[in-house]
Design an enzyme around this catalytic site. Sequence first.
Site, PDB file in Angstrom:
ATOM      1  CD  GLN A  87      -0.471 -13.169  -1.496  1.00 32.88           C
ATOM      2  OE1 GLN A  87       0.170 -12.374  -0.808  1.00 32.88           O
ATOM      3  NE2 GLN A  87      -1.797 -13.169  -1.518  1.00 32.88           N
ATOM      4  CG  HIS A 151      -0.409  -9.542   2.600  1.00 32.47           C
ATOM      5  ND1 HIS A 151      -1.289  -8.894   3.427  1.00 32.47           N
ATOM      6  CD2 HIS A 151      -1.185 -10.241   1.710  1.00 32.47           C
ATOM      7  CE1 HIS A 151      -2.535  -9.172   3.054  1.00 32.47           C
ATOM      8  NE2 HIS A 151      -2.488  -9.991   2.006  1.00 32.47           N
ATOM      9  CD  GLU A 245      -5.292   3.138   1.299  1.00 28.70           C
ATOM     10  OE1 GLU A 245      -6.440   3.084   1.783  1.00 28.70           O
ATOM     11  OE2 GLU A 245      -4.306   3.583   1.920  1.00 28.70           O
ATOM     12  CE1 TYR A 255       0.491   8.269   2.426  1.00 29.82           C
ATOM     13  CE2 TYR A 255       2.477   7.471   3.511  1.00 29.82           C
ATOM     14  CZ  TYR A 255       1.843   8.398   2.709  1.00 29.82           C
ATOM     15  OH  TYR A 255       2.551   9.456   2.183  1.00 29.82           O
ATOM     16  CE1 TYR A 266      -9.928 -10.239   0.970  1.00 27.21           C
ATOM     17  CE2 TYR A 266      -8.426 -10.898   2.711  1.00 27.21           C
ATOM     18  CZ  TYR A 266      -8.645 -10.294   1.492  1.00 27.21           C
ATOM     19  OH  TYR A 266      -7.597  -9.728   0.809  1.00 27.21           O
TER      20      TYR A 266
END
Length: 375
Positions: A87, A151, A245, A255, A266
């Site tokens: 990623q 990430h 979210e 948060y 997963y």
Amino acid sequence: MRLAFAGLALAALTGPALAQDTIHETEQADFRVETVAEGLEFPWSLAFLPGGDMLVSEREGRLRYIEDGDLREAPVDGLPDILVENQGGLLGLALHPNFAENRWVYFAYSEGTARANHTALGRGRLSEDGSALSEVETLFRVNFEKERGYHYGGRILFLDDGTLLLTLGEGGQYREESQNLDNHLGTIVRLDDDGSVPFDNPYVSADGAQPEIWSYGHRNVQGIARNPQTGSVWAHEHGARGGDEINIVEAGNNYGWPLITYGINYDGTPVSDATHGEGLEQPIWFWDPSIAPSGMAFYEGEEFPEWQGDVFVGALAGSMVMRYEVEGDRIISEEELLTEYGARIRDVQSGPDGHLYLLTDDLEGSLLRLDVVIP
């Protein structure tokens, strides 16, 4: 406060294919899709230059220039070494608020190795002909060397006071670090435009905390935008299996990841048994099942007057664009757009010309523009 999407009407589009002459009928506006540029390799972020030209980042580590609607063959020169791993790569773009005077382009990227990598923020001055960056410097690096290429976060938002927010991820396998203020994983950081720490950041004087941190307890934030109605900052983040979210992000708030979540692992096992916790913020919206949100923009143009103030979110897993009608800081309805297109949408931007622009996440990715159809 409404949290889930249950009970709201979805308006899916119909049609066998997406062609440029196809009229897409939606609840409040009809449009056609125009392909602006093709041949982009996993495009990630879009920035609009004065005069109508554009910059597009490709995750593969290239910055591309679109001039008069045509994609230049040669990438913009001058980027630093970029780690392209899973990623990771070249990620978010933003122009300095005074770009017309100083030519500063800001970019998020991954650097390091597959076994020790992190997100970084750099900037460089774009030449007048758009061919190269000069005075390139790294302004910020995450202070945690993580393994594997997952990430990174990577979206950039300038605030009205001239500071900027950079969204980050928790590295995938390092979820507990989202609650640890001595590193930057799972946070949003706030910086001055030269990379220094603003004096009023919430943890500047906190013992052991990283002074750049603005908020924490995030998983992987890939969308951030300012609500023009209220001035608040909205950000969305990936959950695991469910639990994507949207949050209203404020300085110093936690948060909750991974202490609270609306998703599961997963493999079907719980991340946490809790969805609420003392001192932990609740999202204003969550998705279950996940859509893998990426990119976020409030529409402020004149091309689609019915969409004024709505927020748009790209969907990777969902392969569509989500439109949310907003009242203040509340979402009051949602609509699915371009479901028949079948493309992962990496970025959504409200252009200065009043159009809505999309980047498709693909080896042969495209820059698309939505054009209104007048009945």
